[in-house]
Enzyme design. Structure first.
Site, PDB file in Angstrom:
ATOM      1  N   ASP A  21      -8.444  -6.553   0.071  1.00 54.46           N
ATOM      2  CA  ASP A  21      -8.741  -7.545  -0.964  1.00 54.46           C
ATOM      3  C   ASP A  21      -7.943  -7.273  -2.227  1.00 54.46           C
ATOM      4  OD1 ASP A  21      -9.974  -9.579  -2.375  1.00 54.46           O
ATOM      5  OD2 ASP A  21     -11.889  -8.569  -2.567  1.00 54.46           O
TER       6      ASP A  21
ATOM      7  N   GLU B  12      -8.886 -12.045 -10.785  1.00 62.16           N
ATOM      8  CA  GLU B  12      -9.785 -12.813  -9.919  1.00 62.16           C
ATOM      9  C   GLU B  12     -11.129 -12.119  -9.807  1.00 62.16           C
ATOM     10  OE1 GLU B  12     -11.881 -13.925  -6.235  1.00 62.16           O
ATOM     11  OE2 GLU B  12     -11.034 -11.979  -6.726  1.00 62.16           O
ATOM     12  N   GLU B  13     -11.101 -10.788  -9.819  1.00 65.02           N
ATOM     13  CA  GLU B  13     -12.333 -10.019  -9.647  1.00 65.02           C
ATOM     14  C   GLU B  13     -13.207 -10.003 -10.904  1.00 65.02           C
ATOM     15  OE1 GLU B  13     -13.184  -9.169  -6.844  1.00 65.02           O
ATOM     16  OE2 GLU B  13     -11.485  -8.600  -5.590  1.00 65.02           O
TER      17      GLU B  13
END
Length: 437
Positions: free
Chosen positions: A163, A195-196
């Site tokens: 990821d 994004e996290e």
């Protein structure tokens, strides 16, 4: 025979001499040989693994970016590595500077990467994923398969190996392969930061001049861990905070105060059950596609000490929404809180609306893929698509190697075989997009 198998045989052979009464010195010699053979086997495996990774453009690129730490708000180093690689392989690249998140003291000069073949600054097809990871960084390492050696079963471990640097590497190699055969195909790459941590990078791209009205692109291919399946949608995301006010007092005389924790507990009990209650009874909606809405009371704070009546308490809640709108969900939650606390003014609820979104339905009209519905969120809804007045509607696909079930854990890993299959999967999606025109 593998050296490691020989070591196992030698280990087993020491049992017979012991039973026959041989002296312990023989055992010591055998054990010493076992250690030496095992060390040689490990060295042999490491050399073989190194050759396999180094000889593959895909695997070596994946290793390069996974070896660079890129926890959210610290992505510039991996960004520079990708800029260098893409430039060396015929892409024009642009840096889109993105300020670090307000709640982080990082001074990193991070950026999104916008890349396209020379002379094609407005590609019709965009492959996109993120280059940040969750903390902590875990070093890249390789594990040889058990038993008979199969290259596809080599395990690649470390933070970001799944990821989402697996998607990043596979997308790049798939794009390069397609451009080698069809150099005129308008194919672009977008790699975003954060994004996290709420999707800051994608929001920045969405708000930029590159996101035109109408869009110059007709296909978006997003990369996340999907087990090599094409995702037909994911749940919505909604977060909120509940706060309770009380009056502090000595715990020996609690009637002199008012416990904020006692105030908030029945509210949280009610909130915790909202996904299991039918809508007609005040619960949050479910759907056939996404199942039931789930809630997670992820943080709970309150009080100063065990012998003090607490004057404050708070909780943070994450909702994975299976149906309905954000506004409807907020109204249901507000009513549930009001009912649980009897309308007490000591309870307040707040919604950080900017990060909320309803369930996200995605396109799956490409043959040859298994389909999957996922519960996790992505930055797909953070990219506003302005195709309302366009004859051609933008298609959105979500696909990638690895499983989300290990993505944020200590054992994040995937196999060489899955990573290589992902290149073929992305190539298939690119081919379908090209046929659309």
């Amino acid at each position: 025979m593998k050296l490691s198998n020989l070591a196992a045989l030698l280990s087993a052979s020491t049992v017979a001499p012991v039973a026959a009464g041989y002296v312990s010195q023989d055992i010591i010699r055998a054990d010493t040989m076992n250690v030496a053979v095992a060390a040689a086997a490990n060295a042999q495996d490491e050399d073989l693994l190194e050759k396999i990774i180094s000889s593959s453009p895909l695997l070596s690129l994946h290793r390069t970016i996974c070896q660079v730490e890129s926890v959210s708000n610290h992505e510039s180093a991996v960004g520079e590595a990708l800029i260098k690689y893409l430039g060396e392989n015929g892409f024009a690249t642009e840096k889109q500077m993105v300020p670090v998140d307000e709640d982080d003291d990082s001074t990193d000069k991070r950026f999104n990467i916008w890349a396209y073949p020379e002379g094609s600054p407005k590609p019709k097809i965009i492959l996109t994923s993120h280059i940040d990871t969750v903390p902590p960084h875990i070093d890249y390492n390789l594990q040889a398969p058990e038993g008979d050696f199969d290259r596809a079963n080599i395990t690649i471990k470390g933070r970001g190996t799944v990821d989402a640097k697996a998607s990043v590497a596979a997308m790049i190699i798939a794009a390069l392969g397609h451009l080698k055969e069809h150099p005129d195909v308008p194919l672009g790459l977008l790699f975003v930061v954060s994004e996290e941590k709420g999707g800051t990078g994608m929001v920045h791209f969405s708000d930029s001049d590159l996101n035109t009205t109408p869009p110059f692109f007709h296909t978006l291919i997003f990369g996340e861990p999907t087990e090599l399946k094409l995702v037909d949608g994911h749940k919505g995301n909604l977060r909120f905070d509940v706060e309770a006010r009380g009056v502090s007092a000595h715990s020996g005389y609690p009637w002199l105060g008012h416990s904020a924790i006692s105030e908030i507990l029945p509210v949280l009990e009610r909130i915790d059950k909202l996904g299991d209650i039918p809508v007609k009874d005040g619960g949050l909606p479910a759907s056939e596609k996404y199942g039931r809405t789930t809630l997670n009371i992820g943080m709970l704070k309150g009080g100063a000490a065990g012998n003090v009546v607490p004057e404050s308490a708070s909780a943070s809640v994450a909702v994975r929404l299976a149906a309905g709108t954000i506004e409807d969900a907020q109204n249901i939650i507000r009513k549930a809180v009001a009912d649980a606390c009897g309308g007490s003014k000591n309870i307040t609820i707040t919604f950080p609306d900017s990060k909320a979104y309803p369930p996200v339905d995605l396109d799956t009209d490409v043959d040859g893929f298994e389909l999957l519905t996922v519960n996790y969120g992505t930055d797909i809804p953070k990219l506003d698509i302005h195709d309302e007045d366009s004859d051609v509607k933008v298609k959105r696909y979500l696909y990638g190697p690895g499983t989300i079930l290990v993505a944020h854990g200590a054992d994040e890993a995937l196999t060489v075989g899955d990573l290589e299959k992902a290149v073929k999967g992305y190539a298939k999606l690119i081919d379908a997009a090209v046929r659309r025109g």
